[in-house]
Write an enzyme that holds these catalytic residues in place. Sequence first.
Site, PDB file in Angstrom:
ATOM      1  N   CYS A   1      16.670   0.391   1.181  1.00 57.80           N
ATOM      2  CA  CYS A   1      17.115  -0.717   2.009  1.00 57.80           C
ATOM      3  C   CYS A   1      18.621  -0.877   1.953  1.00 57.80           C
ATOM      4  O   CYS A   1      19.230  -1.298   2.905  1.00 57.80           O
ATOM      5  CB  CYS A   1      16.464  -2.001   1.541  1.00 57.80           C
ATOM      6  SG  CYS A   1      14.803  -1.733   0.955  1.00 57.80           S
TER       7      CYS A   1
ATOM      8  N   ALA B   1       0.823  -1.217   0.000  1.00 57.99           N
ATOM      9  CA  ALA B   1       0.000   0.000   0.000  1.00 57.99           C
ATOM     10  C   ALA B   1       0.857   1.268   0.000  1.00 57.99           C
ATOM     11  O   ALA B   1       0.514   2.255  -0.649  1.00 57.99           O
ATOM     12  CB  ALA B   1      -0.937  -0.002   1.209  1.00 57.99           C
TER      13      ALA B   1
END
Length: 404
Positions: free
Chosen positions: A327, A201
């Site tokens: 990341c 989302a």
Amino acid sequence: MASIYMDNHATTRVDPRVLEAMLPFFTTEFGNAASKSHAFGWRAEEAVTRARTQIARLLNADPKEVVFTSGATESNNLALVGAFEAAAGRGEHVITGATEHPAVLDVVARLEARGARVTILPVDRTGLIDPDALRRAITDRTVLVSLMFANNEVGTIHPVAAIGALCKERGVLFHTDAAQAAGKVPVDVQAMGIDLLSLSAHKVYGPKGAGALYVRRKNPRVILEPMLHGGGHERGLRPGTLNVPGIVGLAAALEIARAEMPLEARRLGALRDRLQEGILARVEDVQVNGHPTARLPHNLSLSFAYVEGEALLMALDDVAVSSGSACSSEKKEPSHVLRAMGLSDTQAQTSLRFGLGRFNTEQEVEHVIGRVAEAVARLREISPLYEMARRTTGAQVTRRIPTS
Ligand SMILES: *Cc1c(COP(=O)(O)O)cnc(C)c1O
């Protein structure tokens, strides 16, 4: 000028319309969707059912094929581990690609430690895998192919329909990580032959901590071994009390994205092109990474020769961009994606990723062009490498743009 956010591949701001749809499910409509004995539970369940239907429509799937999770990382884990374990005895070979997100590559490494045989397909200069190499890699023991829909660093869009057709032909399951693609480019699990698809989302103007996994129910019926145990939620595939506000937010976000996709893709594509042209016109020796056409409309990955990406990030103190994926940027290692595309460590370390989004404006793009041009000029002024290169080439500079 206030900070400009251009890191929309890392995460996006929640759209006010999405927040509005979610709010009642924190307050008056706080019921547990699994409570069958009262209206609080029924209304929560209704909201979840509505969300499931909306999401299924976006994917051209059946609502029963949507499993809610905490995000694309969990969806990828469930798809890969679940399919691998369910195939025990039938096969142990898994195929993936070199530019996948760590939420696929790290899972595959874990499977390898548990007996999987893994093929990691290389990519070309533009970030595409070769479908013929995939065809050759598939064996009788192959149980799963996992190749991302669109890359989170360079935006390259894989030929998903061709990959799906190939997997279908060979009777191998096809999973795709569509965290960057869903809501940005058309996704159709039927037309594209997708068996498993991961969604998130927060990459599409929804809340963090909500996502879904599409799991095909027929032709073929995909069987997954669940990773979590503790109740019958989500047909036993993903137990735990449902995150009703998050699920409502995911569906609202995808519904808005679906309705506005044609316009939004055109607007962001034009902004991205302006950003690219503006920077290339003012800065020499810049390379555009990714595919020239099969690329997400809001993505721009650039390598600035002789300039350290990290230093450039610091210099652009009022612009939020990234030097790789969110990341891996903590790790200061050159991006595995750019390395897989054939860039040297040094080239990979001169790269910056811009991710335009729904809330960016033309004025912001113009401002960023100016800031980037200034910052690169300033950093090159103090770069001995740049000085040396200018002297040896007689200030002849080249501008490299990937061709096909
Ligand atoms: C962001 C991202 C993920 C991880 O999604 P979460 O919902 O944050 O777990 C996985 N794959 C890709 C390609 C992504 O961009």
